[in-house]
Design a protein around this motif. Structure first.
Motif, PDB file in Angstrom:
ATOM      1  N   ILE A 125       0.841  -1.205   0.000  1.00  0.00           N
ATOM      2  CA  ILE A 125       0.000   0.000   0.000  1.00  0.00           C
ATOM      3  C   ILE A 125       0.870   1.246   0.000  1.00  0.00           C
ATOM      4  O   ILE A 125       0.608   2.203  -0.745  1.00  0.00           O
ATOM      5  CB  ILE A 125      -0.945  -0.022   1.219  1.00  0.00           C
ATOM      6  CG1 ILE A 125      -1.932  -1.195   1.106  1.00  0.00           C
ATOM      7  CG2 ILE A 125      -1.695   1.309   1.338  1.00  0.00           C
ATOM      8  CD1 ILE A 125      -2.690  -1.487   2.390  1.00  0.00           C
ATOM      9  N   ALA A 126       1.917   1.243   0.804  1.00  0.00           N
ATOM     10  CA  ALA A 126       2.805   2.404   0.876  1.00  0.00           C
ATOM     11  C   ALA A 126       3.496   2.655  -0.460  1.00  0.00           C
ATOM     12  O   ALA A 126       3.672   3.814  -0.878  1.00  0.00           O
ATOM     13  CB  ALA A 126       3.842   2.201   1.972  1.00  0.00           C
ATOM     14  N   THR A 127       3.896   1.594  -1.143  1.00  0.00           N
ATOM     15  CA  THR A 127       4.534   1.751  -2.451  1.00  0.00           C
ATOM     16  C   THR A 127       3.571   2.378  -3.451  1.00  0.00           C
ATOM     17  O   THR A 127       3.944   3.267  -4.229  1.00  0.00           O
ATOM     18  CB  THR A 127       5.033   0.387  -2.967  1.00  0.00           C
ATOM     19  OG1 THR A 127       5.955  -0.172  -2.021  1.00  0.00           O
ATOM     20  CG2 THR A 127       5.726   0.534  -4.311  1.00  0.00           C
ATOM     21  N   ALA A 128       2.323   1.922  -3.430  1.00  0.00           N
ATOM     22  CA  ALA A 128       1.315   2.516  -4.313  1.00  0.00           C
ATOM     23  C   ALA A 128       1.091   3.987  -3.970  1.00  0.00           C
ATOM     24  O   ALA A 128       0.917   4.826  -4.873  1.00  0.00           O
ATOM     25  CB  ALA A 128       0.006   1.730  -4.211  1.00  0.00           C
ATOM     26  N   GLN A 129       1.117   4.312  -2.688  1.00  0.00           N
ATOM     27  CA  GLN A 129       0.940   5.704  -2.268  1.00  0.00           C
ATOM     28  C   GLN A 129       2.094   6.572  -2.769  1.00  0.00           C
ATOM     29  O   GLN A 129       1.886   7.705  -3.231  1.00  0.00           O
ATOM     30  CB  GLN A 129       0.860   5.783  -0.737  1.00  0.00           C
ATOM     31  CG  GLN A 129      -0.304   5.040  -0.101  1.00  0.00           C
ATOM     32  CD  GLN A 129      -1.606   5.825  -0.160  1.00  0.00           C
ATOM     33  OE1 GLN A 129      -1.994   6.337  -1.206  1.00  0.00           O
ATOM     34  NE2 GLN A 129      -2.291   5.899   0.977  1.00  0.00           N
ATOM     35  N   VAL A 130       3.313   6.072  -2.684  1.00  0.00           N
ATOM     36  CA  VAL A 130       4.475   6.807  -3.190  1.00  0.00           C
ATOM     37  C   VAL A 130       4.322   7.050  -4.688  1.00  0.00           C
ATOM     38  O   VAL A 130       4.589   8.154  -5.193  1.00  0.00           O
ATOM     39  CB  VAL A 130       5.777   6.038  -2.896  1.00  0.00           C
ATOM     40  CG1 VAL A 130       6.956   6.631  -3.680  1.00  0.00           C
ATOM     41  CG2 VAL A 130       6.083   6.056  -1.400  1.00  0.00           C
ATOM     42  N   PHE A 131       3.875   6.026  -5.400  1.00  0.00           N
ATOM     43  CA  PHE A 131       3.685   6.149  -6.844  1.00  0.00           C
ATOM     44  C   PHE A 131       2.657   7.230  -7.154  1.00  0.00           C
ATOM     45  O   PHE A 131       2.845   8.045  -8.072  1.00  0.00           O
ATOM     46  CB  PHE A 131       3.258   4.806  -7.423  1.00  0.00           C
ATOM     47  CG  PHE A 131       3.390   4.700  -8.913  1.00  0.00           C
ATOM     48  CD1 PHE A 131       4.615   4.448  -9.498  1.00  0.00           C
ATOM     49  CD2 PHE A 131       2.289   4.846  -9.739  1.00  0.00           C
ATOM     50  CE1 PHE A 131       4.750   4.352 -10.883  1.00  0.00           C
ATOM     51  CE2 PHE A 131       2.404   4.753 -11.119  1.00  0.00           C
ATOM     52  CZ  PHE A 131       3.641   4.506 -11.692  1.00  0.00           C
ATOM     53  N   LEU A 132       1.559   7.249  -6.401  1.00  0.00           N
ATOM     54  CA  LEU A 132       0.539   8.285  -6.594  1.00  0.00           C
ATOM     55  C   LEU A 132       1.108   9.673  -6.328  1.00  0.00           C
ATOM     56  O   LEU A 132       0.828  10.628  -7.063  1.00  0.00           O
ATOM     57  CB  LEU A 132      -0.657   8.016  -5.672  1.00  0.00           C
ATOM     58  CG  LEU A 132      -1.538   6.818  -6.024  1.00  0.00           C
ATOM     59  CD1 LEU A 132      -2.566   6.590  -4.920  1.00  0.00           C
ATOM     60  CD2 LEU A 132      -2.242   7.024  -7.362  1.00  0.00           C
TER      61      LEU A 132
END
Length: 237
Positions: A214-221
């Motif tokens: 989830i954190a990786t997806a948040q960074v990508f966003l």
């Protein structure tokens, strides 16, 4: 550049690994000697091979995968969901189930894999363990003969480096400076082996792994200057 990748075509992933055995003395003599040779540079004179063994999960030759978590966006009109699921249990089954996911749902050329430091750690580790188990590499992991621009992998660490190959930023630090809720819970990577071998609490490890996805997806966003996910958009399936 990063905006050109449709969110729905990206599979975010993270893995958790542990030493194959709980204790160094469970290795046969050949493996003990090979471990000593493999880690001589890292250990120097500060640790014996046995004292250093709690770090064996870092190397695919001496560790194993106990969890692979993945997440992907489902976008319908103005509704955005991020679905998270995990594979855990026996390593052979974890790898085969993950391979089936890639082959059956993310095999097309439009799909990309994305993780934090995944190009250096997660993806090579998965591929090596698949070969050890005699599992055919899915196309998304089979990089033999491919040119760099043909590799279907994204990496939030690489994106953050902006070409600076000396730079390393942990996911925890990156979420902090980007104003993203920390992915870390009650354990960190150095404790996963103990939680698995001693506490035998795989659920705790799965939760930890899914938070990193989830954190990786948040960074990508954040890098795309898009709104972060809120709890209501995250579905565990």
């Amino acid at each position: 550049m990063i905006q050109k990748f449709p969110l729905g075509n990206i599979l975010f992933l993270d893995i958790e690994t542990v030493p194959i055995h709980e204790n160094f003395n469970e290795l046969d003599l050949d493996y003990q000697e090979l471990w000593a040779q493999k880690t001589a540079y890292q250990r120097k004179d500060e640790f014996t091979p046995e004292e250093f063994y709690d770090r064996a999960g870092i190397w695919a030759e001496f560790g194993k995968i106990v969890c692979i978590s993945v997440g992907y966006f489902v976008l319908k009109s103005d509704i955005r969901n991020f679905r998270v699921t995990s594979f855990f249990g026996e390593e052979d089954k974890i790898l085969r189930d993950f391979s089936n996911l890639l082959e059956n749902h993310f095999s097309g050329p439009q799909y990309m894999l994305c993780g934090h430091n995944a190009k250096e750690f997660d993806i090579p580790y998965i591929a090596r363990r698949m070969i050890i188990h005699g599992i055919s590499l899915p196309e998304k992991l089979n990089l033999f003969g491919k040119k760099p621009w043909e590799v279907p992998h994204l990496d939030t660490l690489e994106l953050w480096k902006f070409g600076d190959y000396k730079h390393f930023t942990s996911l925890k630090l990156l979420t902090k400076i980007l104003g993203i809720p920390s992915p870390k819970g009650d354990i960190d990577g150095s404790q996963v082996g103990h939680v698995f071998h001693v506490e035998k609490d795989i659920d705790r490890i799965v939760t930890y792994c899914e938070k990193d996805v989830i954190a990786t997806a948040q960074v990508f966003l954040r890098m795309r200057r898009e709104d972060l996910l809120v709890d209501e958009e995250i579905l565990h399936v």
